[in-house]
Every structure is written in structure tokens, then in C-alpha cells.
Scaffold this active site. Structure first.
Site, PDB file in Angstrom:
ATOM      1  N   LYS A   5       0.837  -1.199   0.000  1.00  0.00           N
ATOM      2  CA  LYS A   5       0.000   0.000   0.000  1.00  0.00           C
ATOM      3  C   LYS A   5       0.875   1.253   0.000  1.00  0.00           C
ATOM      4  CE  LYS A   5      -3.220   0.068   3.091  1.00  0.00           C
ATOM      5  NZ  LYS A   5      -4.068   0.273   4.286  1.00  0.00           N
ATOM      6  N   LYS A  59       3.424  -1.964  11.241  1.00  0.00           N
ATOM      7  CA  LYS A  59       2.118  -1.898  11.906  1.00  0.00           C
ATOM      8  C   LYS A  59       2.321  -2.253  13.373  1.00  0.00           C
ATOM      9  CE  LYS A  59      -2.320  -1.253  11.115  1.00  0.00           C
ATOM     10  NZ  LYS A  59      -2.994  -0.351  10.172  1.00  0.00           N
ATOM     11  N   ASP A  69      -5.320   3.761  13.933  1.00  0.00           N
ATOM     12  CA  ASP A  69      -6.014   2.646  13.269  1.00  0.00           C
ATOM     13  C   ASP A  69      -7.233   2.369  14.148  1.00  0.00           C
ATOM     14  OD1 ASP A  69      -5.790   0.522  11.044  1.00  0.00           O
ATOM     15  OD2 ASP A  69      -6.143  -0.735  12.781  1.00  0.00           O
ATOM     16  N   THR A 116      -8.739   8.986   4.697  1.00  0.00           N
ATOM     17  CA  THR A 116      -8.960   7.603   4.236  1.00  0.00           C
ATOM     18  C   THR A 116     -10.328   7.487   3.550  1.00  0.00           C
ATOM     19  OG1 THR A 116      -7.614   6.853   6.063  1.00  0.00           O
ATOM     20  CG2 THR A 116      -8.876   5.174   4.912  1.00  0.00           C
ATOM     21  N   ASN A 128     -13.834   6.142  11.810  1.00  0.00           N
ATOM     22  CA  ASN A 128     -13.199   7.204  11.023  1.00  0.00           C
ATOM     23  C   ASN A 128     -13.385   7.003   9.512  1.00  0.00           C
ATOM     24  OD1 ASN A 128     -10.349   7.849   9.518  1.00  0.00           O
ATOM     25  ND2 ASN A 128     -10.993   9.516  10.848  1.00  0.00           N
ATOM     26  N   SER A 140      -0.801  10.821   5.789  1.00  0.00           N
ATOM     27  CA  SER A 140       0.162  10.745   6.894  1.00  0.00           C
ATOM     28  C   SER A 140       1.554  11.113   6.394  1.00  0.00           C
ATOM     29  CB  SER A 140       0.202   9.328   7.473  1.00  0.00           C
ATOM     30  OG  SER A 140      -0.813   9.156   8.418  1.00  0.00           O
TER      31      SER A 140
HETATM   32  P1  NDP Z   1     -12.496   2.954  13.925  1.00  0.00           P
HETATM   33  O1  NDP Z   1     -12.074   2.339  15.197  1.00  0.00           O
HETATM   34  O2  NDP Z   1     -12.657   4.419  13.838  1.00  0.00           O
HETATM   35  O3  NDP Z   1     -13.868   2.287  13.429  1.00  0.00           O
HETATM   36  C1  NDP Z   1     -13.970   0.912  13.232  1.00  0.00           C
HETATM   37  C2  NDP Z   1     -15.437   0.625  12.905  1.00  0.00           C
HETATM   38  O4  NDP Z   1     -15.552  -0.752  12.568  1.00  0.00           O
HETATM   39  C3  NDP Z   1     -16.362   0.848  14.068  1.00  0.00           C
HETATM   40  O5  NDP Z   1     -17.621   1.188  13.591  1.00  0.00           O
HETATM   41  C4  NDP Z   1     -16.384  -0.536  14.732  1.00  0.00           C
HETATM   42  O6  NDP Z   1     -17.540  -0.756  15.514  1.00  0.00           O
HETATM   43  C5  NDP Z   1     -16.386  -1.422  13.529  1.00  0.00           C
HETATM   44  N1  NDP Z   1     -15.768  -2.718  13.884  1.00  0.00           N
HETATM   45  C6  NDP Z   1     -14.542  -2.926  14.418  1.00  0.00           C
HETATM   46  N2  NDP Z   1     -14.336  -4.234  14.632  1.00  0.00           N
HETATM   47  C7  NDP Z   1     -15.455  -4.840  14.211  1.00  0.00           C
HETATM   48  C8  NDP Z   1     -15.875  -6.179  14.153  1.00  0.00           C
HETATM   49  N3  NDP Z   1     -15.068  -7.167  14.589  1.00  0.00           N
HETATM   50  N4  NDP Z   1     -17.103  -6.449  13.656  1.00  0.00           N
HETATM   51  C9  NDP Z   1     -17.916  -5.453  13.209  1.00  0.00           C
HETATM   52  N5  NDP Z   1     -17.577  -4.152  13.232  1.00  0.00           N
HETATM   53  C10 NDP Z   1     -16.379  -3.865  13.737  1.00  0.00           C
HETATM   54  O7  NDP Z   1     -11.444   2.432  12.831  1.00  0.00           O
HETATM   55  P2  NDP Z   1     -11.135   3.037  11.398  1.00  0.00           P
HETATM   56  O8  NDP Z   1     -12.364   3.577  10.784  1.00  0.00           O
HETATM   57  O9  NDP Z   1      -9.934   3.889  11.523  1.00  0.00           O
HETATM   58  O10 NDP Z   1     -10.652   1.723  10.618  1.00  0.00           O
HETATM   59  C11 NDP Z   1     -11.569   0.879   9.922  1.00  0.00           C
HETATM   60  C12 NDP Z   1     -10.796  -0.018   8.976  1.00  0.00           C
HETATM   61  O11 NDP Z   1     -10.078   0.799   8.035  1.00  0.00           O
HETATM   62  C13 NDP Z   1      -9.745  -0.919   9.604  1.00  0.00           C
HETATM   63  O12 NDP Z   1      -9.644  -2.111   8.842  1.00  0.00           O
HETATM   64  C14 NDP Z   1      -8.458  -0.113   9.446  1.00  0.00           C
HETATM   65  O13 NDP Z   1      -7.314  -0.941   9.488  1.00  0.00           O
HETATM   66  C15 NDP Z   1      -8.691   0.468   8.075  1.00  0.00           C
HETATM   67  N6  NDP Z   1      -7.912   1.652   7.752  1.00  0.00           N
HETATM   68  C16 NDP Z   1      -7.985   2.784   8.521  1.00  0.00           C
HETATM   69  C17 NDP Z   1      -7.258   3.897   8.176  1.00  0.00           C
HETATM   70  C18 NDP Z   1      -7.377   5.182   8.930  1.00  0.00           C
HETATM   71  O14 NDP Z   1      -6.790   6.181   8.478  1.00  0.00           O
HETATM   72  N7  NDP Z   1      -8.131   5.253  10.011  1.00  0.00           N
HETATM   73  C19 NDP Z   1      -6.335   3.879   7.036  1.00  0.00           C
HETATM   74  C20 NDP Z   1      -6.411   2.693   6.235  1.00  0.00           C
HETATM   75  C21 NDP Z   1      -7.147   1.612   6.622  1.00  0.00           C
HETATM   76  P3  NDP Z   1     -17.446  -0.628  17.125  1.00  0.00           P
HETATM   77  O15 NDP Z   1     -17.468   0.841  17.404  1.00  0.00           O
HETATM   78  O16 NDP Z   1     -18.661  -1.341  17.605  1.00  0.00           O
HETATM   79  O17 NDP Z   1     -16.157  -1.300  17.522  1.00  0.00           O
END
Ligand code: NDP
Length: 444
Positions: A114, A126, A166, A209, A240, A376
Site C-alpha cells: 500500500k 504496523k 487505526d 482515508t 473514522n 500521513s
Molecule cells: P475505527 O475504530 O474508527 O472504526 C472501526 C469501525 O468498525 C467501528 O464502527 C467498529 O464498531 C467497527 N468494527 C470494528 N471491529 C469490528 C468487528 N469485529 N465487527 C464489526 N464491526 C467492527 O477504525 P477506522 O475507521 O480507523 O478503521 C476501519 C478499517 O479501516 C480498519 O480495517 C483499518 O485498518 C482500516 N484503515 C484505517 C485507516 C485510517 O486512516 N483510520 C487507514 C487505512 C485503513 P465498534 O465501534 O462497535 O467497535
């Protein structure tokens, strides 16, 4: 046996109980087969793939902290410094109870390609811990973050390894970690990204993102003769990535009708109310059950189900392996045109293959969600020159980067005779640059 199969077998044998890591390696190496087989003798002699699948360094450490009752808690912290061929290690810190070495390794491995795809000088890494910020007081989160950074600070730095957020690591956690790094190391440097704006953060990093996902999705659809305006979109997650994907999709004239969290999901036929979503998730840190209070016409359902809703575009933005084969079948049956991954590896391998076999445009996370890490890297540039760029400047650079990623991915797939296979395209484009840098730097 082919070199690819031999290395996949070795990875499985040498890394037992790390299914997510096996899955990531398999997915990448399988799609690189054409490139690797064309250079098999040389790569085998150089043990190129063995070097690629073994992290340069994996650090595991104890994180003791005291909870509000005076009880000492102990978590396990990780930082996997996977590959520094093209720049300092770069990748987020995940705080979630499910975190283990295999999950951090899968994320770090994916991050190599990536980061390479962004065209910016950043290597792959990571980290994280099996700590759950949910339900903890601010003081408990601070105690954890300070203890975590007390150990981590020995291994990172602005020119060596620059972690970011993350799952579970947002602005609050980054702030506590940055403060502790500065106290211990005595230097004010851009050692973390995703920082607050008052202490070196970049405008547009929060949005990057989700916005980047939509910039790439729009371009990819355009290349396939489809206009995103007027399309119905299903988003999963409400963190996020999901929030800002929903915001940008709406700004582009699409209608987002679902979001979810780990307890359930919302269907809002009139389109998700972004202000309400932000207030629930960013301000109140509450659950999606609250959404109905803002939008009585919406439905809340317990459990999984987002992918059962009819849509043109699906954007999985929650977590790994959240879109299964049954979901892929439901999406295809409902006429879905495109699946673009906001999360890392949210689609299982069987689901990905099913979508591709049914001509659904499929953009893998390592390309589609690269806007976060790209911005970033732009934050690192601003920190290095001790200047801040405007929102518009960062956003414009982000758009250019995502459009470039899209074209590089599409072109790489074409070059190797797998036109339309964007998984292969993204992996090939990312791989080529890393291999070139690794080869130039000798055996290391
Ligand atoms: P957040 O913690 O802000 O949000 C994660 C979301 O996913 C929440 O709504 C959470 O629900 C839900 N979630 C987490 N685990 C589970 C699960 N096991 N089953 C169902 N829902 C789940 O994280 P981000 O938005 O930052 O990240 C989301 C994804 O994007 C990840 O895979 C991350 O690695 C990827 N990512 C993020 C980046 C970033 O800049 N933030 C960059 C690139 C990739 P709940 O609140 O109930 O836990």
C-alpha cells in the site's frame, strides 16, 4: 513445486496460528504469480520472497497500567517493522481486544505494498495492543497510552518508524502517546501522524482515508463508464473511515443508506444523516442504536446484515473478513456494480473471487484506502519543513495521489494480461517498486 507455492507452504509452517497472515501472504503472492514466475530463477537465488514475508523486526512488549479501581492491568504491545526498502516504517497502531501477532503481521505485510503504491517514500510497519479503549475513562486510556509509549519510544523516530492511528487509536490516543514520547525522548518531532492540529497535525488527515476511498472509487467507475452521482451505496462500519466515506460519497451525489458497528446496523432509506452520525460517534462515543432518535424513519437491526440491502456500490469500512461469500452472493443478486474496500482485507478470499467472477468491479483496500497513509506521509513532509499546508492543498494532493494509484493499478493489471483484475494490478504495482529498491540495496 513453484517458488510461490513453496514460500506459501513455508509461511504456513513457520507461522502457526496466524490465519490472517497466511491469508494476506496467499492473496498477495497468488496475484503476483505472473510476475514472480517470469523472474523465478533470480528471485529464488536471492530468496526475495522469503525476505519479503519475514519482517525486518517484530517487537513484543508488556504494557502494565493502573485502572480506576487501583487494579494493575497488563496488555501486550506489538510493533512489526516489516520492510524499510523505500522509506521509514509507516503504519497504524490498532487497539482492539482481538489484536495478536498474526493480525499485526497481516496488516504490516499489506502495508508494504500500500505504501509503495502511494508513490511516497514510506516503508511498511504496523503495531498495536490487545487493549480495548471502549468503556474506559480518559484517565485509563491515558495511563495505557503512556505505558505503551514508554516502551515503544525506544524503537521509533521521525526518520526510522512513524506510527499512526487505526482501529481504536484516534486523536485522543495519538495525543497521549505523542506527549509521552516527547517527555521521554526530549525531542519535538513528527514521530506520529494523525496528530491534533495544534501540535503538528495535518488538515484533512481525519478525512483522508474515507475521502481517498471515494476519489479512487469515482475514478475507477469513470474508467468503467459509470458515474457515481445518483448511485445507492452501502457502507459498513461507523468509525473514522466509514464516516468520511459517507460524507464524500454524499457530496459526490450518491446516497449512502447503511452504516454499522460491531453490535448492529442502520438502514436509512433517505440517506445517512452525517451530522447525526458524527455526533453519535465522534462526540458522544455512543452506539448506533441512538441513530433512530435522530431519524425516526430509519431502521436499526442487531447483528450483521448491511450487505443484504440493494445497492450499486458497497464500501466495507469496518474490519477484516466482514464481507463473506454469502454477502457477495447477495450483492451480486442485487445488481451491485462495485465493491471498494475502505477497511483492510474486509472481503474474504472466496467472496473476492466470487465478485470478480461475476464482473463486479473490485478495488482492494491496499489501493482504495491508501489515502490515509498517503496523507500521513504529507503530514511528515509538513513536520519536516515545519510548515502547515491548507486543507485545500492537502486535499488536492490526496486527490492526485488516489487518481494516480487508480491508474497505476489499472495499467499494471493490463501490462501482465489480467485487465480488470485490480487485486493483481495493485499488488503488482506496489511490488515492482519495493523489489527494485530491495535489489538495489543488496542482500539485507
Ligand atoms: P475505527 O475504530 O474508527 O472504526 C472501526 C469501525 O468498525 C467501528 O464502527 C467498529 O464498531 C467497527 N468494527 C470494528 N471491529 C469490528 C468487528 N469485529 N465487527 C464489526 N464491526 C467492527 O477504525 P477506522 O475507521 O480507523 O478503521 C476501519 C478499517 O479501516 C480498519 O480495517 C483499518 O485498518 C482500516 N484503515 C484505517 C485507516 C485510517 O486512516 N483510520 C487507514 C487505512 C485503513 P465498534 O465501534 O462497535 O467497535
Amino acid at each position: 513445486m513453484s517458488y510461490v507455492d513453496e514460500v506459501i507452504e513455508k509461511v504456513i509452517a513457520q507461522n502457526p496460528s496466524q490465519p490472517e497472515f497466511h491469508q494476506a501472504v496467499k492473496e498477495v503472492l497468488e496475484s503476483l504469480r505472473v510476475v514472480i514466475e517470469a523472474n523465478e530463477e533470480k528471485y529464488r537465488k536471492d530468496a526475495l520472497l522469503e525476505r519479503l514475508v519475514n519482517p525486518e523486526r517484530a517487537i513484543i512488549f508488556r504494557v502494565p497500567w493502573v485502572d480506576d479501581k487501583g487494579q494493575v492491568q497488563v496488555n501486550t504491545g506489538y510493533r512489526v517493522q516489516f520492510n524499510s526498502a523505500i522509506g521509514p516504517y509507516k503504519g497504524g497502531l490498532r487497539l482492539h481486544p482481538s489484536v495478536n501477532l498474526g493480525i499485526i503481521k497481516f496488516l504490516g505485510f499489506e502495508q508494504i505494498f500500500k505504501n509503495s503504491l502511494t508513490g511516497l517514500p514510506i516503508g511498511g510497519g504496523k503495531g498495536g495492543a490487545d487493549f480495548d479503549p471502549k468503556g474506559k475513562s480518559d484517565r485509563e486510556v491515558m495511563a495505557f497510552c503512556q505505558s505503551f509509549m514508554t516502551e515503544l519510544c525506544k524503537h521509533i523516530g521521525a526518520d526510522t518508524d512513524v506510527p499512526a492511528g487505526d482501529i481504536g487509536t484516534g486523536a485522543r490516543e495519538i495525543g497521549y502517546m505523542f506527549g509521552q514520547y516527547k517527555r521521554i525522548r526530549g525531542v519535538y518531532e513528527g514521530v506520529l501522524t494523525g496528530k491534533g492540529l495544534s501540535y503538528g497535525g495535518s488538515l484533512a488527515r481525519t478525512e483522508a482515508t474515507g475521502y481517498g476511498l471515494l476519489y479512487l472509487t469515482k475514478e475507477l467507475l469513470k474508467l468503467n463508464g459509470i458515474d457515481i452521482a445518483g448511485k445507492t451505496v452501502c457502507v459498513s462500519g461507523s468509525g473514522n473511515v466509514a464516516i468520511y466515506a459517507t460524507e464524500k460519497a454524499t457530496q459526490m451525489g450518491a446516497k449512502v443508506v447503511t452504516v454499522s458497528d460491531s453490535n448492529g446496523w442502520v438502514y436509512d432509506p433517505d440517506g445517512i444523516d452525517i451530522a447525526a452520525l458524527k455526533e453519535i460517534k465522534e462526540v458522544k462515543r455512543a452506539r448506533l442504536t441512538e441513530y433512530k432518535n435522530y431519524r425516526p424513519n430509519s431502521e436499526y437491526h442487531e447483528g450483521r446484515g448491511v450487505w443484504s440491502i440493494k445497492c450499486d456500490i458497497a464500501l466495507p469500512c469496518a474490519t477484516q473478513n466482514e464481507l463473506h461469500l454469502d454477502d457477495a452472493k447477495a450483492l451480486v443478486a442485487n445488481g451491485c456494480l462495485a465493491v471498494c474496500e475502505g477497511a483492510n482485507m474486509p472481503t474474504t478470499m472466496e467472496a473476492t473471487e466470487y465478485l470478480q467472477a461475476n464482473n463486479v468491479i473490485f478495488a482492494p483496500g491496499k489501493a482504495a484506502n491508501a489515502g490515509g497513509v498517503a496523507t500521513s506521509a504529507l503530514e511528515m513532509s509538513q513536520n519536516s519543513e515545519r510548515l502547515s499546508w491548507s486543507f485545500e492543498e492537502v486535499d488536492q494532493k490526496l486527490q492526485n495521489i488516489m487518481v494516480n494509484i487508480c491508474h497505476n493499478m489499472v495499467d499494471a493489471a493490463k501490462r501482465y494480461g489480467c485487465e480488470g483484475n485490480y487485486v493483481a494490478g495493485a499488488n503488482i504495482a506496489g511490488f515492482e517498486k519495493v523489489v527494485d529498491a530491495m535489489t538495489a540495496q543488496g542482500i539485507c
